[in-house]
Design an enzyme around this catalytic site. Structure first.
Site, PDB file in Angstrom:
ATOM      1  N   GLU A 132       0.832  -1.217   0.000  1.00 33.27           N
ATOM      2  CA  GLU A 132       0.000   0.000   0.000  1.00 33.27           C
ATOM      3  C   GLU A 132       0.856   1.253   0.000  1.00 33.27           C
ATOM      4  O   GLU A 132       2.070   1.186   0.194  1.00 33.27           O
ATOM      5  CB  GLU A 132      -0.874   0.032   1.265  1.00 33.27           C
ATOM      6  CG  GLU A 132      -2.283  -0.481   1.056  1.00 33.27           C
ATOM      7  CD  GLU A 132      -3.197   0.546   0.412  1.00 33.27           C
ATOM      8  OE1 GLU A 132      -2.766   1.688   0.156  1.00 33.27           O
ATOM      9  OE2 GLU A 132      -4.358   0.195   0.145  1.00 33.27           O
ATOM     10  N   ARG A 174      -7.174   0.924  13.580  1.00 33.97           N
ATOM     11  CA  ARG A 174      -5.834   1.216  13.077  1.00 33.97           C
ATOM     12  C   ARG A 174      -5.940   2.219  11.948  1.00 33.97           C
ATOM     13  O   ARG A 174      -6.975   2.363  11.311  1.00 33.97           O
ATOM     14  CB  ARG A 174      -5.138  -0.051  12.568  1.00 33.97           C
ATOM     15  CG  ARG A 174      -5.752  -0.666  11.315  1.00 33.97           C
ATOM     16  CD  ARG A 174      -4.722  -1.509  10.562  1.00 33.97           C
ATOM     17  NE  ARG A 174      -5.292  -2.321   9.506  1.00 33.97           N
ATOM     18  CZ  ARG A 174      -5.464  -1.923   8.249  1.00 33.97           C
ATOM     19  NH1 ARG A 174      -5.192  -0.670   7.895  1.00 33.97           N
ATOM     20  NH2 ARG A 174      -5.941  -2.736   7.330  1.00 33.97           N
ATOM     21  N   ASN A 177      -5.248   3.663   8.217  1.00 33.44           N
ATOM     22  CA  ASN A 177      -5.164   3.102   6.873  1.00 33.44           C
ATOM     23  C   ASN A 177      -4.508   4.168   5.976  1.00 33.44           C
ATOM     24  O   ASN A 177      -3.565   4.815   6.401  1.00 33.44           O
ATOM     25  CB  ASN A 177      -6.563   2.655   6.422  1.00 33.44           C
ATOM     26  CG  ASN A 177      -6.519   1.623   5.323  1.00 33.44           C
ATOM     27  OD1 ASN A 177      -5.660   0.724   5.356  1.00 33.44           O
ATOM     28  ND2 ASN A 177      -7.405   1.722   4.353  1.00 33.44           N
ATOM     29  N   GLU A 233      -9.525  -5.402  10.147  1.00 33.98           N
ATOM     30  CA  GLU A 233     -10.327  -6.272   9.290  1.00 33.98           C
ATOM     31  C   GLU A 233     -10.511  -7.668   9.903  1.00 33.98           C
ATOM     32  O   GLU A 233      -9.553  -8.270  10.379  1.00 33.98           O
ATOM     33  CB  GLU A 233      -9.666  -6.415   7.915  1.00 33.98           C
ATOM     34  CG  GLU A 233      -9.943  -5.240   7.018  1.00 33.98           C
ATOM     35  CD  GLU A 233      -9.201  -5.314   5.702  1.00 33.98           C
ATOM     36  OE1 GLU A 233      -9.842  -5.151   4.670  1.00 33.98           O
ATOM     37  OE2 GLU A 233      -7.985  -5.537   5.706  1.00 33.98           O
ATOM     38  N   ASN A 279      -9.825   5.353   2.988  1.00 28.28           N
ATOM     39  CA  ASN A 279      -8.871   4.953   1.965  1.00 28.28           C
ATOM     40  C   ASN A 279      -8.346   6.126   1.157  1.00 28.28           C
ATOM     41  O   ASN A 279      -8.048   7.159   1.741  1.00 28.28           O
ATOM     42  CB  ASN A 279      -9.472   3.818   1.125  1.00 28.28           C
ATOM     43  CG  ASN A 279      -8.650   2.552   1.266  1.00 28.28           C
ATOM     44  OD1 ASN A 279      -7.418   2.610   1.245  1.00 28.28           O
ATOM     45  ND2 ASN A 279      -9.302   1.412   1.400  1.00 28.28           N
ATOM     46  N   ASP A 335     -10.130   1.652  -3.631  1.00 27.21           N
ATOM     47  CA  ASP A 335      -9.119   1.601  -2.577  1.00 27.21           C
ATOM     48  C   ASP A 335      -8.271   2.880  -2.654  1.00 27.21           C
ATOM     49  O   ASP A 335      -8.786   3.964  -2.402  1.00 27.21           O
ATOM     50  CB  ASP A 335      -8.318   0.290  -2.734  1.00 27.21           C
ATOM     51  CG  ASP A 335      -7.572  -0.095  -1.476  1.00 27.21           C
ATOM     52  OD1 ASP A 335      -7.160   0.800  -0.740  1.00 27.21           O
ATOM     53  OD2 ASP A 335      -7.365  -1.303  -1.229  1.00 27.21           O
TER      54      ASP A 335
HETATM   55  O1  GCO Z   1      -5.398  -1.517   1.853  1.00 32.55           O
HETATM   56  C1  GCO Z   1      -6.385  -1.082   2.417  1.00 32.55           C
HETATM   57  O2  GCO Z   1      -6.810   0.019   2.237  1.00 32.55           O
HETATM   58  C2  GCO Z   1      -7.081  -1.979   3.391  1.00 32.55           C
HETATM   59  O3  GCO Z   1      -6.370  -1.981   4.576  1.00 32.55           O
HETATM   60  C3  GCO Z   1      -7.150  -3.337   2.757  1.00 32.55           C
HETATM   61  O4  GCO Z   1      -7.274  -4.354   3.614  1.00 32.55           O
HETATM   62  C4  GCO Z   1      -8.092  -3.450   1.580  1.00 32.55           C
HETATM   63  O5  GCO Z   1      -7.526  -2.736   0.540  1.00 32.55           O
HETATM   64  C5  GCO Z   1      -9.532  -3.075   1.793  1.00 32.55           C
HETATM   65  O6  GCO Z   1     -10.165  -4.001   2.590  1.00 32.55           O
HETATM   66  C6  GCO Z   1     -10.325  -2.946   0.539  1.00 32.55           C
HETATM   67  O7  GCO Z   1     -11.104  -1.833   0.621  1.00 32.55           O
HETATM   68 ZN    ZN Z   2      -6.036   1.250   0.780  1.00 32.29          ZN
END
Ligand code: GCO
Ligand code: ZN
Length: 299
Positions: free
Chosen positions: A18, A101, A103, A121, A154, A204
């Site tokens: 990521e 947490r 993201n 998750e 996200n 995402d």
């Molecule tokens: O990367 C992220 O943003 C989340 O932590 C991931 O686990 C997945 O991408 C998400 O579940 C999909 O929306």
């Molecule tokens: Zn993400």
């Protein structure tokens, strides 16, 4: 028309790769493995990867003006010094939510670090709902909460005139826009720009290009899509060889290349055998559009 080339350049496999960000100071791509609890740097000229192991999940990484990086780990905003790999906490959020947490996150045009939270998750894209919020870390290390009731905070980025912030809460399946006051860092007037179609998967990570169009990584959709935020339409689709596409960012010389991260977390053996590059990082060239340099945290 230029011809598009897609190459898996980082052959390590990450559980949840990521937050790719091009670090022009070092000529490296920086990124995280969220649940792998790592911040990594890949150098395209040597093909070497360096990594820093952290004590908790790391949702995002961004450049820091004074050197090194800022990271959103667990529920703490911290500074990461790459010389000695030390982590210094700067501010905490969601102290009443032990299961949360951080993201995805990104720095705004004025050097403020934005990052959102989610509950951990249970399975990919399955969380206790409405637990997340979007926060900003200011240069003086104070923190502001913009809104709560977020499922999976996200992708985010800002329009080229800095008057709009784009934002994704994955489980809404939409890309949203908010009015943005770049002087104060305040957001208002949230609305939908685009709702993903079923075959496009879950929105995402996201980045803007030099023409003001948005690129959205489609988790379980195996693609990145280019959206015209004014028209509210998809204007280009680029398919990748793996389903779990997590985030995208421009990098390389003049920001002509797009880097795309992916994940393997949650795939069974049969799925991974079919898509063995899952969790790798892709480089897309020949898109015919550039990105813009990432901003660095001012504090
Ligand atoms: O990367 C992220 O943003 C989340 O932590 C991931 O686990 C997945 O991408 C998400 O579940 C999909 O929306
Ligand atoms: Zn993400």
């Amino acid at each position: 028309m230029s011809s598009i080339k897609i190459e898996c350049v980082v052959t390590e496999r990450y559980r949840i790769g990521e937050s790719p960000v091009w670090d022009d100071r070092e000529g490296v791509l920086v990124y995280v493995d969220i649940t792998g609890q790592k911040v990594c740097r890949w150098n395209p000229s040597t093909n070497k990867i360096q990594s820093a192991s952290l004590d908790e999940p790391v949702g995002s990484v961004a450049l820091r003006k004074s050197g090194g990086y800022v990271v959103a780990t667990g529920t703490t905003f911290s500074a990461l010094n790459w010389k000695d790999l030390s982590v210094t906490p700067l501010a905490r959020v969601d102290e009443d939510k032990p299961n949360n947490r951080f993201n995805d996150g990104k720095v705004d045009p004025e050097g403020r670090f934005f990052a959102g939270t989610m509950s951990q998750e249970i399975r990919p894209a399955v969380v206790e709902r409405n637990q997340g919020s979007l926060f900003t870390l200011y240069a003086d290390h104070s923190v502001v909460k913009h809104f709560d009731m977020v499922d999976i905070s996200n992708g985010l980025d800002w329009s080229l005139d800095h008057k709009t912030m784009y934002y994704i809460d994955s489980l809404s399946y939409t890309v949203d826009a908010l009015d943005y006051d770049v002087k104060t860092g305040k957001t208002s007037n949230r609305r939908h720009v685009y709702k993903l179609q079923q075959d496009e998967g879950i929105p995402d990570g996201m980045c803007i290009d030099a023409e003001g169009k948005l690129w959205v990584a489609c988790y379980n959709g195996g693609r990145v899509i280019r959206i015209d935020p004014q028209a509210g339409k998809v204007i280009q689709t680029v398919k990748l060889p793996v389903d779990k596409i997590t985030c995208c960012a421009f990098g390389g010389k003049d920001y002509c290349e797009m880097y795309v991260t992916s994940a393997y977390y949650g795939m069974d053996e049969e799925w991974r055998a079919r898509q063995p590059q899952s969790g790798g990082i892709y480089k897309i060239t020949g898109l015919g559009v550039k990105g813009i340099p990432p901003n660095a945290f001012a504090g």
